[in-house]
Enzyme design. Structure first.
Site, PDB file in Angstrom:
ATOM      1  N   HIS A  77       2.998 -73.130 -15.817  1.00 39.81           N
ATOM      2  CA  HIS A  77       1.563 -73.390 -15.713  1.00 39.81           C
ATOM      3  C   HIS A  77       1.033 -73.003 -14.345  1.00 39.81           C
ATOM      4  O   HIS A  77       1.799 -72.841 -13.390  1.00 39.81           O
ATOM      5  CB  HIS A  77       1.297 -74.880 -15.954  1.00 39.81           C
ATOM      6  CG  HIS A  77       1.749 -75.725 -14.801  1.00 39.81           C
ATOM      7  ND1 HIS A  77       3.028 -76.184 -14.674  1.00 39.81           N
ATOM      8  CD2 HIS A  77       1.091 -76.140 -13.702  1.00 39.81           C
ATOM      9  CE1 HIS A  77       3.148 -76.859 -13.556  1.00 39.81           C
ATOM     10  NE2 HIS A  77       1.990 -76.853 -12.933  1.00 39.81           N
ATOM     11  N   HIS A 156      -1.398 -70.136  -8.406  1.00 42.76           N
ATOM     12  CA  HIS A 156      -0.065 -69.562  -8.637  1.00 42.76           C
ATOM     13  C   HIS A 156       0.622 -70.250  -9.806  1.00 42.76           C
ATOM     14  O   HIS A 156       0.208 -71.340 -10.220  1.00 42.76           O
ATOM     15  CB  HIS A 156       0.806 -69.753  -7.392  1.00 42.76           C
ATOM     16  CG  HIS A 156       1.095 -71.201  -7.145  1.00 42.76           C
ATOM     17  ND1 HIS A 156       0.206 -72.030  -6.489  1.00 42.76           N
ATOM     18  CD2 HIS A 156       2.127 -71.992  -7.522  1.00 42.76           C
ATOM     19  CE1 HIS A 156       0.690 -73.257  -6.474  1.00 42.76           C
ATOM     20  NE2 HIS A 156       1.862 -73.277  -7.096  1.00 42.76           N
TER      21      HIS A 156
END
Ligand code: A2P
Length: 225
Positions: A77, A156
């Protein structure tokens, strides 16, 4: 009738679909396998793991075990807001306006590796950016020239962490590398890889701008466990 109490999640973010997770983990594994064959990379990075002439663990062992991650190995994720079950201010309003359950395509534009973490940089679109709730100036050092990071620059996907490193470190490592780049630091080593040029910014910190960004599919959702 009972309606149930609203519960705020540990964090909200873009969760990659199973197919995108499988693809990205394969990709990640071959990236690590490639790094394992690069003496200059190993000298710079692995030497920071083990002192002296001890036998060096394979880089795949260090970074590929993802078992202690939230949701285990098979969840990838990009955190949009770490709400800590409602401990952070504005969490309830954020949830109302975030539009949970929407599908998004994320663009991964770079890979980065440090002695602590490996991650993929996410380039958020104009529609995704308002969901990203991080005060990126918080991770600024108190010394040196202040560089104001672009909004969303911390976005990120954590791919791997060295033993005893928490995933929150990945975003801090990314910001640290970006500060070096924005401060016009020239790479001390560059390696030509299939995916692009891997540049070293000292202290085992590497960044590779992907020649071809990787698109992944995701669902905007909360993580509660
Ligand atoms: P990241 O987004 O870099 O992957 P944990 O399992 O440690 O509770 O963390 C769950 C997720 O939330 C991780 O993916 C992690 O980092 C992110 N995270 C954890 N703590 C924080 C924090 N203090 N600030 C921002 N993100 C955090």
């Amino acid at each position: 009738t009972e309606v149930g109490l609203p519960v705020i999640a540990l964090f909200y973010g873009w969760f990659l679909t199973k197919k995108s997770v499988d693809c990205l983990l394969e990709y990640y594994k071959s990236f690590l396998e490639d790094l394992q064959k690069r003496p200059l990379f190993l000298e710079e990075t692995i030497s920071t793991f083990t002192p002296g002439d001890q036998k060096l663990p394979p880089i795949l062992d260090i970074y590929f075990s993802r078992s202690k991650f939230s949701g285990g190995r098979n969840l990838l994720h990009c955190t949009a807001n770490f709400t800590d079950y409602g401990q952070t201010p504005g969490a309830a309003n954020y949830v109302k306006s975030s539009g949970l359950g929407r599908a998004f395509k994320l663009q991964l534009t770079a890979l980065f590796v440090t002695p602590r973490t490996v991650g993929a940089r996410v380039k958020l679109s104009r529609a995704q950016l308002p969901l990203f709730n991080f005060d990126e100036s918080v991770s600024e050092p108190t010394t040196g020239d202040p560089v104001t990071p672009d909004p969303g620059s911390r976005a990120h996907v954590t791919l791997g962490c060295a033993p005893n490193v928490e995933p929150v470190q990945t975003g801090l490592d990314l910001m640290d590398i970006l500060r070096s780049i924005e401060g016009d630091e020239k790479p001390s080593i560059t390696l030509n890889m299939d995916l692009g040029k891997l540049c070293c910014y000292g202290k085992g910190r590497w960044m590779l701008d992907l020649t071809k960004p990787i698109p992944v599919n995701s669902l905007f959702s909360g993580f509660y466990a």
